[in-house]
Write an enzyme that holds these catalytic residues in place. Structure first.
Site, PDB file in Angstrom:
ATOM      1  N   ASP A 105     -74.457  -6.057   0.364  1.00 15.05           N
ATOM      2  CA  ASP A 105     -73.006  -5.860   0.458  1.00 15.05           C
ATOM      3  C   ASP A 105     -72.318  -6.410  -0.791  1.00 15.05           C
ATOM      4  O   ASP A 105     -72.654  -7.505  -1.247  1.00 15.05           O
ATOM      5  CB  ASP A 105     -72.469  -6.619   1.680  1.00 15.05           C
ATOM      6  CG  ASP A 105     -73.253  -6.293   2.932  1.00 15.05           C
ATOM      7  OD1 ASP A 105     -73.075  -5.194   3.465  1.00 15.05           O
ATOM      8  OD2 ASP A 105     -74.074  -7.145   3.360  1.00 15.05           O
ATOM      9  N   GLU A 129     -80.836  -3.028   1.270  1.00 14.47           N
ATOM     10  CA  GLU A 129     -79.394  -2.837   1.399  1.00 14.47           C
ATOM     11  C   GLU A 129     -78.735  -4.179   1.127  1.00 14.47           C
ATOM     12  O   GLU A 129     -79.287  -5.229   1.472  1.00 14.47           O
ATOM     13  CB  GLU A 129     -79.063  -2.375   2.831  1.00 14.47           C
ATOM     14  CG  GLU A 129     -77.590  -2.104   3.104  1.00 14.47           C
ATOM     15  CD  GLU A 129     -76.812  -3.266   3.693  1.00 14.47           C
ATOM     16  OE1 GLU A 129     -75.608  -3.096   3.936  1.00 14.47           O
ATOM     17  OE2 GLU A 129     -77.384  -4.387   3.885  1.00 14.47           O
ATOM     18  N   HIS A 141     -71.534 -10.787   2.373  1.00 15.50           N
ATOM     19  CA  HIS A 141     -71.137  -9.920   3.487  1.00 15.50           C
ATOM     20  C   HIS A 141     -69.746 -10.218   4.043  1.00 15.50           C
ATOM     21  O   HIS A 141     -68.938  -9.316   4.244  1.00 15.50           O
ATOM     22  CB  HIS A 141     -72.170 -10.029   4.617  1.00 15.50           C
ATOM     23  CG  HIS A 141     -71.840  -9.188   5.806  1.00 15.50           C
ATOM     24  ND1 HIS A 141     -71.016  -9.626   6.830  1.00 15.50           N
ATOM     25  CD2 HIS A 141     -72.194  -7.924   6.139  1.00 15.50           C
ATOM     26  CE1 HIS A 141     -70.898  -8.672   7.734  1.00 15.50           C
ATOM     27  NE2 HIS A 141     -71.593  -7.630   7.343  1.00 15.50           N
ATOM     28  N   ASP A 183     -83.737  -6.312   9.467  1.00 14.51           N
ATOM     29  CA  ASP A 183     -83.767  -7.676   8.918  1.00 14.51           C
ATOM     30  C   ASP A 183     -85.195  -8.131   8.667  1.00 14.51           C
ATOM     31  O   ASP A 183     -85.402  -9.169   8.053  1.00 14.51           O
ATOM     32  CB  ASP A 183     -83.134  -8.655   9.925  1.00 14.51           C
ATOM     33  CG  ASP A 183     -81.689  -8.314  10.236  1.00 14.51           C
ATOM     34  OD1 ASP A 183     -81.011  -7.726   9.373  1.00 14.51           O
ATOM     35  OD2 ASP A 183     -81.234  -8.653  11.357  1.00 14.51           O
ATOM     36  N   LYS A 211     -68.088  -3.403   0.285  1.00 20.27           N
ATOM     37  CA  LYS A 211     -67.561  -4.173   1.425  1.00 20.27           C
ATOM     38  C   LYS A 211     -66.280  -4.845   0.966  1.00 20.27           C
ATOM     39  O   LYS A 211     -66.255  -6.053   0.712  1.00 20.27           O
ATOM     40  CB  LYS A 211     -68.634  -5.202   1.795  1.00 20.27           C
ATOM     41  CG  LYS A 211     -68.416  -5.970   3.062  1.00 20.27           C
ATOM     42  CD  LYS A 211     -68.640  -5.138   4.262  1.00 20.27           C
ATOM     43  CE  LYS A 211     -69.825  -5.574   5.078  1.00 20.27           C
ATOM     44  NZ  LYS A 211     -70.030  -4.665   6.229  1.00 20.27           N
ATOM     45  N   GLU A 256     -73.715  -1.391  -0.443  1.00 22.32           N
ATOM     46  CA  GLU A 256     -72.594  -1.205   0.479  1.00 22.32           C
ATOM     47  C   GLU A 256     -71.339  -1.815  -0.120  1.00 22.32           C
ATOM     48  O   GLU A 256     -71.281  -3.024  -0.373  1.00 22.32           O
ATOM     49  CB  GLU A 256     -72.896  -1.829   1.854  1.00 22.32           C
ATOM     50  CG  GLU A 256     -71.731  -1.551   2.799  1.00 22.32           C
ATOM     51  CD  GLU A 256     -71.832  -2.214   4.162  1.00 22.32           C
ATOM     52  OE1 GLU A 256     -72.931  -2.608   4.593  1.00 22.32           O
ATOM     53  OE2 GLU A 256     -70.755  -2.355   4.781  1.00 22.32           O
ATOM     54  N   HIS A 274     -82.539  -5.072   5.313  1.00 22.20           N
ATOM     55  CA  HIS A 274     -81.105  -5.297   5.524  1.00 22.20           C
ATOM     56  C   HIS A 274     -80.677  -6.637   4.926  1.00 22.20           C
ATOM     57  O   HIS A 274     -81.189  -7.684   5.331  1.00 22.20           O
ATOM     58  CB  HIS A 274     -80.812  -5.274   7.031  1.00 22.20           C
ATOM     59  CG  HIS A 274     -79.365  -5.381   7.363  1.00 22.20           C
ATOM     60  ND1 HIS A 274     -78.872  -6.306   8.250  1.00 22.20           N
ATOM     61  CD2 HIS A 274     -78.295  -4.671   6.924  1.00 22.20           C
ATOM     62  CE1 HIS A 274     -77.567  -6.150   8.359  1.00 22.20           C
ATOM     63  NE2 HIS A 274     -77.194  -5.167   7.566  1.00 22.20           N
ATOM     64  N   ARG A 275     -79.775  -6.583   3.968  1.00 27.84           N
ATOM     65  CA  ARG A 275     -79.336  -7.777   3.218  1.00 27.84           C
ATOM     66  C   ARG A 275     -80.564  -8.489   2.638  1.00 27.84           C
ATOM     67  O   ARG A 275     -80.599  -9.722   2.578  1.00 27.84           O
ATOM     68  CB  ARG A 275     -78.507  -8.726   4.077  1.00 27.84           C
ATOM     69  CG  ARG A 275     -77.336  -8.046   4.787  1.00 27.84           C
ATOM     70  CD  ARG A 275     -76.455  -9.003   5.574  1.00 27.84           C
ATOM     71  NE  ARG A 275     -75.733  -8.293   6.615  1.00 27.84           N
ATOM     72  CZ  ARG A 275     -75.035  -8.857   7.577  1.00 27.84           C
ATOM     73  NH1 ARG A 275     -74.914 -10.180   7.623  1.00 27.84           N
ATOM     74  NH2 ARG A 275     -74.422  -8.136   8.501  1.00 27.84           N
TER      75      ARG A 275
END
Ligand code: G3P
Ligand code: MG
Length: 246
Positions: free
Chosen positions: A40, A38, A53, A234, A115, A113, A11-12
């Site tokens: 953003d 992933e 983000h 994360d 965003k 993603e 995640h990120r």
């Protein structure tokens, strides 16, 4: 066509160990063994897609104020690593192109993603699509997602075959109709809201369910037992180890 998505998605990048959405975070996710990440994407004032983000600069850079008034050149002067740890001083907010290059060189799959800054739902999606068509043209190991239905509609209109994830937090009553209209390939849901029953309802539409954000191995195991296909985490390395020890 939707590629095989692994159980754990960074995640990120690997946000627990490195400043989120930076090249360092993506390298860290790969070093921890993540096969997918992933991140953003938002636009600078002058329309360059960058990986960040929040719609303000304050939390993850040494800049201040909203994202939609900063030009790309000014953004690239900001430090996006020191807030996390002085070891990461000098990290920048990466361009989408830099992240695509790095992911390809590390053979990572990517969940992009969209965003958008509020009001830029269609423009952000259209820009992401044009960059992906140029820099990630085969659609392999790729999933594009968004919470914003206008962004998802734009993606679907411009890229009918692109693997698409419908992100849900507080699902509208007609989420299933929207997913159908979008021809969404996956449902990406908030893990905290899930029960065995809600996951079964999502799965009944025939779509894989991906859950964000899971940093506890016990919770990940529970979600998998309900039929969740993958979790965003994360801490991909730690979760993998802890799940292996269960
Ligand atoms: O795509 C999963 C997750 O990243 C969605 O929420 O706020 O972390 O972008 P957020
Ligand atoms: Mg995200």
């Amino acid at each position: 066509m939707l590629s095989m998505i692994p159980r754990l998605i960074g995640h990120r990048g690997a946000k627990e160990s490195a400043p989120e959405n930076t090249l360092a975070s993506i390298r860290e996710a790969a070093a921890q063994g993540a096969a997918w990440i992933e991140f953003d994407v938002m636009l600078t004032r002058d329309g360059v897609p960058v990986v960040i983000h929040d719609d303000t600069l304050d939390r993850t850079t040494d800049g201040h104020g909203p994202m939609n008034v900063v030009d790309h050149a000014a953004l690239k002067r900001l430090d996006a690593g020191s807030w996390f740890d002085s070891r990461f001083a000098g990290e920048r907010v990466p361009d989408l192109t830099e992240v695509l290059d790095l992911a390809r060189s590390l053979t990572l799959g990517i969940n992009v993603e969209v965003k958008p800054f509020p009001g830029q739902e269609e423009e952000t999606a259209a820009t992401v699509i044009s960059f992906l068509q140029r820099y990630w043209p085969d659609n392999g190991r790729l999933l594009v997602s968004s919470f914003e239905v206008p962004s998802l509609e734009t993606v679907r209109r411009l890229a009918p075959a692109l693997p698409l994830g419908y992100l849900l937090w507080d699902p509208p009553a007609d989420w299933a109709a929207i997913a159908g209209r979008l021809r969404a390939d996956t449902l990406n849901v908030d893990q905290e809201r899930q029960t065995a029953r809600s996951v079964a309802e999502y799965r009944a539409t025939g779509r894989p369910v991906l859950a964000y954000t899971v940093n506890d191995a016990g919770r990940a195991a529970e979600l998998f037992s309900w039929g969740v296909s993958a979790v965003f985490t994360d801490a991909p390395g730690r979760l993998q180890r802890e799940m292996g020890a269960m």
